[in-house]
Design a protein around this motif. Structure first.
Motif, PDB file in Angstrom:
ATOM      1  N   VAL A  76     -13.599 -10.998  -2.642  1.00 42.20           N
ATOM      2  CA  VAL A  76     -12.862 -11.478  -1.446  1.00 42.20           C
ATOM      3  C   VAL A  76     -12.892 -10.149  -0.594  1.00 42.20           C
ATOM      4  O   VAL A  76     -13.361 -11.307   0.966  1.00 42.20           O
ATOM      5  CB  VAL A  76     -10.965 -10.907  -1.749  1.00 42.20           C
ATOM      6  N   SER A  77     -14.421  -9.530  -0.971  1.00 37.05           N
ATOM      7  CA  SER A  77     -14.843  -8.907   0.253  1.00 37.05           C
ATOM      8  C   SER A  77     -16.101  -9.572   0.717  1.00 37.05           C
ATOM      9  O   SER A  77     -16.147  -9.448   1.562  1.00 37.05           O
ATOM     10  CB  SER A  77     -15.134  -6.938  -0.570  1.00 37.05           C
ATOM     11  N   VAL A 135     -12.456  -7.797  -6.839  1.00 35.89           N
ATOM     12  CA  VAL A 135     -13.069  -7.119  -5.263  1.00 35.89           C
ATOM     13  C   VAL A 135     -13.767  -7.927  -4.076  1.00 35.89           C
ATOM     14  O   VAL A 135     -13.644  -7.731  -3.111  1.00 35.89           O
ATOM     15  CB  VAL A 135     -12.828  -5.649  -5.984  1.00 35.89           C
ATOM     16  N   ARG A 136     -15.329  -7.980  -4.802  1.00 35.47           N
ATOM     17  CA  ARG A 136     -16.299  -8.113  -4.552  1.00 35.47           C
ATOM     18  C   ARG A 136     -15.960 -10.102  -3.885  1.00 35.47           C
ATOM     19  O   ARG A 136     -16.093  -9.806  -2.749  1.00 35.47           O
ATOM     20  CB  ARG A 136     -17.782  -7.926  -5.342  1.00 35.47           C
ATOM     21  N   ALA A 193      -7.692 -10.720 -10.362  1.00 31.70           N
ATOM     22  CA  ALA A 193      -7.911  -9.288 -10.036  1.00 31.70           C
ATOM     23  C   ALA A 193      -8.241  -9.528  -8.314  1.00 31.70           C
ATOM     24  O   ALA A 193      -8.341  -8.793  -7.343  1.00 31.70           O
ATOM     25  CB  ALA A 193      -9.398  -8.998 -10.239  1.00 31.70           C
ATOM     26  N   VAL A 194      -8.730 -11.237  -7.902  1.00 33.11           N
ATOM     27  CA  VAL A 194      -8.587 -11.687  -6.685  1.00 33.11           C
ATOM     28  C   VAL A 194      -6.941 -11.314  -6.039  1.00 33.11           C
ATOM     29  O   VAL A 194      -7.005 -11.319  -4.823  1.00 33.11           O
ATOM     30  CB  VAL A 194      -9.568 -13.289  -6.703  1.00 33.11           C
ATOM     31  N   SER A 204       0.838  -0.917   0.456  1.00 31.64           N
ATOM     32  CA  SER A 204       0.141  -0.055   0.187  1.00 31.64           C
ATOM     33  C   SER A 204       0.587   1.293  -0.619  1.00 31.64           C
ATOM     34  O   SER A 204       0.758   1.939   0.119  1.00 31.64           O
ATOM     35  CB  SER A 204      -1.066  -0.249   1.150  1.00 31.64           C
ATOM     36  N   GLU A 226     -12.245  -6.338 -13.377  1.00 29.01           N
ATOM     37  CA  GLU A 226     -11.966  -6.175 -11.271  1.00 29.01           C
ATOM     38  C   GLU A 226     -12.797  -6.325 -10.486  1.00 29.01           C
ATOM     39  O   GLU A 226     -12.477  -6.573  -9.490  1.00 29.01           O
ATOM     40  CB  GLU A 226     -11.500  -4.752 -12.141  1.00 29.01           C
ATOM     41  N   ASN A 250      -5.153  -9.708  -6.799  1.00 34.86           N
ATOM     42  CA  ASN A 250      -4.344  -8.386  -6.156  1.00 34.86           C
ATOM     43  C   ASN A 250      -5.111  -7.575  -5.186  1.00 34.86           C
ATOM     44  O   ASN A 250      -4.963  -7.336  -4.270  1.00 34.86           O
ATOM     45  CB  ASN A 250      -4.730  -7.179  -7.270  1.00 34.86           C
ATOM     46  N   GLU A 251      -6.094  -7.582  -5.023  1.00 40.11           N
ATOM     47  CA  GLU A 251      -7.096  -7.795  -3.838  1.00 40.11           C
ATOM     48  C   GLU A 251      -7.035  -8.590  -2.228  1.00 40.11           C
ATOM     49  O   GLU A 251      -6.820  -7.933  -1.396  1.00 40.11           O
ATOM     50  CB  GLU A 251      -9.106  -7.721  -4.384  1.00 40.11           C
ATOM     51  N   LEU A 265      -4.343  -6.260  -1.096  1.00 43.05           N
ATOM     52  CA  LEU A 265      -4.416  -5.029  -0.330  1.00 43.05           C
ATOM     53  C   LEU A 265      -5.317  -5.468   0.732  1.00 43.05           C
ATOM     54  O   LEU A 265      -4.953  -4.667   1.762  1.00 43.05           O
ATOM     55  CB  LEU A 265      -5.322  -4.730  -1.242  1.00 43.05           C
ATOM     56  N   ARG A 266      -5.713  -6.890   1.404  1.00 41.74           N
ATOM     57  CA  ARG A 266      -7.324  -7.404   2.603  1.00 41.74           C
ATOM     58  C   ARG A 266      -5.410  -7.530   3.260  1.00 41.74           C
ATOM     59  O   ARG A 266      -6.288  -8.405   4.245  1.00 41.74           O
ATOM     60  CB  ARG A 266      -7.896  -7.505   1.916  1.00 41.74           C
TER      61      ARG A 266
END
Lengths: 347, 347
Positions: free
Chosen positions: A300-301, A297-298, A80-81, A25, A293, A83-84, A87-88
């Motif tokens: 993982v969330s 992101v979603r 995409a997964v 980050s 993308e 990368n997220e 970040l998490r």
């Protein structure tokens, strides 16, 4: 073993800087980066997720299961997964099943066995019934991209029905009432939904005058080529083709090129996925774009933020919107070089 | 827990059939497959690699570390390794580093910690010095695609020098003596080797009359676009471009298209990788093809078959051949629309 604080002291920066640098980050100037890297190397520092799991009762390790990695859509979805997850601050273990049932079951069990905290599960074969109970039992499983009917798990899909509808409406607006659809069949969630939306749009436009030829199989380039070749060989009077994936588009183009037909002069073509550089194709291909993308992101969330004790949350279905990217592969039916049977002269 | 024999009995097939079905070396008729799948599900059978490792002192788990998964070359390379690992009955753990040094170190340590049996390591950033000692210490590490100078480990590369040479000779044969090269710089093994081979071919053809402009950066589409835009803005009189990756080719096409230039009428273009469907591009792109399947097969074989006690084996370097796929993006310099400065009229 050295800790984060010792690394930070050696490098002459704050612990927060090292932490944020390592989790991606924070971008550091070259000199600072070198100092931190050197300190990590010198002190043999390891931000080991297994070590963390011992102290926190969690692994901070999630698994993503995909049928394959080579198809552009899956490669982009995994990226995409990944990368997220990064970040998490989650480690991601990627597993490719090649659609072998033994493998899918084993990975599902890794959640129950607490080897991973949770699992993002993508499958694309129809024989998923044996997985249903295992998914429900594993709990922390997010179904992504394709469905496993009967399993109790949160689901995340792109708007397959809406994408099919956009494709159908686009062809209809260009006057195509006699069309072919190649892609997954009704046994796959994506195939059923895309076809349903597509048919609805065509029927809204032309009523009983619609003629849809459907060829069902995988999403591969090989099947695209084979189905398109069959359509030509059968002399079907189609003026446009809806191909349900990037790879099917390539396969269809292979077959059309081999038959000496061009897009859109002889036949119109619309795709789905839009991951490949379709804008650079001989005819830039019009396609439904997947929100790849946002899906990553979603997913993982959902995995990390769902209250897994909440029965309603475990049954939630989310649908992300798709868009139509209009290029030049769909022409008005009136402009066709040969009116209703484009391949007649080539047989 | 059920064992393989019980599954086989329940399904009415031999143990060998179940085993070969699960490891992917046998295709079964639909009915047999359903029976085996049902038996696996009913008996809750798990061919668990961790269970096997307890009994055999090995994990049968190998790890592949890649910088990213989205670039077509890496996606194809991972798919090739995955497929071969599967055939060799190895579980593959895939890890994406996004070139973060903390992550690479951690994965290297997973070999020392015996969490995995070995590691296929791909990196593509120049700051690899801190990894050298760790790679040597981890032992069972195969360096694939890029080098980590100084590390003691077997290495497997494509013939980067030979590929560069083929590209240079092809441009030279079409009369291009004033060219640009975009791709990795000399700090990367692939960049240095490809450029060296390319330069050698050009010098052999033209001696001192060669003019090579080099723009170095990553292998990304973004850098391809940026470098090509710079070449045009600087008014460099290049008649051909060698782009060292598929993604650089796309980026270069983006820039050329934006400047209203066509390939090869205004400028010739030759690529490297040939994973994307370059045959379907507006101008089918001539490119050096990487032996990506063979790289995957051989990397797994080196990892599993090397005698790690043999110092010579640990220092072995293997190079797999590349080929030139001739399409239509390189034209004779004599046929250029504008003689030596193709972008003059567009500035």
């Amino acid at each position: 073993m050295a800790n984060l604080k010792q690394v930070a002291e050696r490098a002459g920066v704050s612990s927060a800087t090292v932490s944020r640098y390592l989790n991606g980050s924070l971008s550091l100037p070259e000199a600072t980066r070198s100092a931190v890297d050197a300190a990590i190397a010198d002190l043999n520092y390891r931000p080991n997720p297994f070590a963390r799991s011992l102290s926190r009762g969690r692994t901070d390790l999630i698994r993503m299961v995909v049928p394959e990695i080579k198809a552009p859509f899956f490669a982009a979805l995994v990226a995409a997964v990944e990368n997220e997850a990064f970040l998490r601050e989650q480690e991601l273990a990627l597993s490719v099943t090649l659609n072998r049932p033994g493998r899918e079951s084993r990975y599902l069990d890794s959640v129950s066995d607490r080897h991973v905290d949770g699992l993002i599960f993508v499958t694309n074969h129809p024989d998923v019934a044996p997985l249903t109970g295992r998914i429900t039992a594993a709990r922390r499983v997010v179904l992504l991209d394709e469905d496993v009917p009967g399993a109790i798990a949160p689901r995340l899909f792109c708007d397959n029905d809406g994408g099919g509808y956009l494709a159908g409406a686009h062809l209809a607006a260009h006057g195509h009432a006699c069309v072919a659809v190649i892609g997954a069949g009704d046994e796959m969630h994506s195939g059923a939904e895309r076809f349903r939306g597509f048919s609805r749009a065509m029927t809204e436009a032309f009523g009983a005058d619609v003629q849809i030829t459907r060829k069902s199989g995988s999403y591969s380039r090989e099947d695209g080529e084979r189905h398109c070749r069959e359509i030509l060989a059968e002399g079907l009077p189609v003026t446009a083709i809806f191909a349900m994936s990037d790879e099917l588009v390539i396969g269809a183009l292979d077959a059309l090129m081999a038959a000496g037909l061009s897009v859109p002069a002889d036949v119109s073509l619309i795709g789905f996925d839009d991951i490949l550089p379709l804008d650079h194709f001989a005819t830039p291909i019009t396609a439904i774009r997947q929100p790849v993308e946002a899906l990553g992101v979603r997913a993982v969330s959902i995995l990390l933020d769902t209250d897994w004790e909440d029965p309603a949350a475990r049954r939630r279905v989310e649908i992300l919107p798709v868009t139509l990217v209009d290029r030049s592969s769909v022409a008005s039916v009136a402009s066709l070089q040969t009116a209703t049977d484009p391949q007649e002269e080539h047989r």
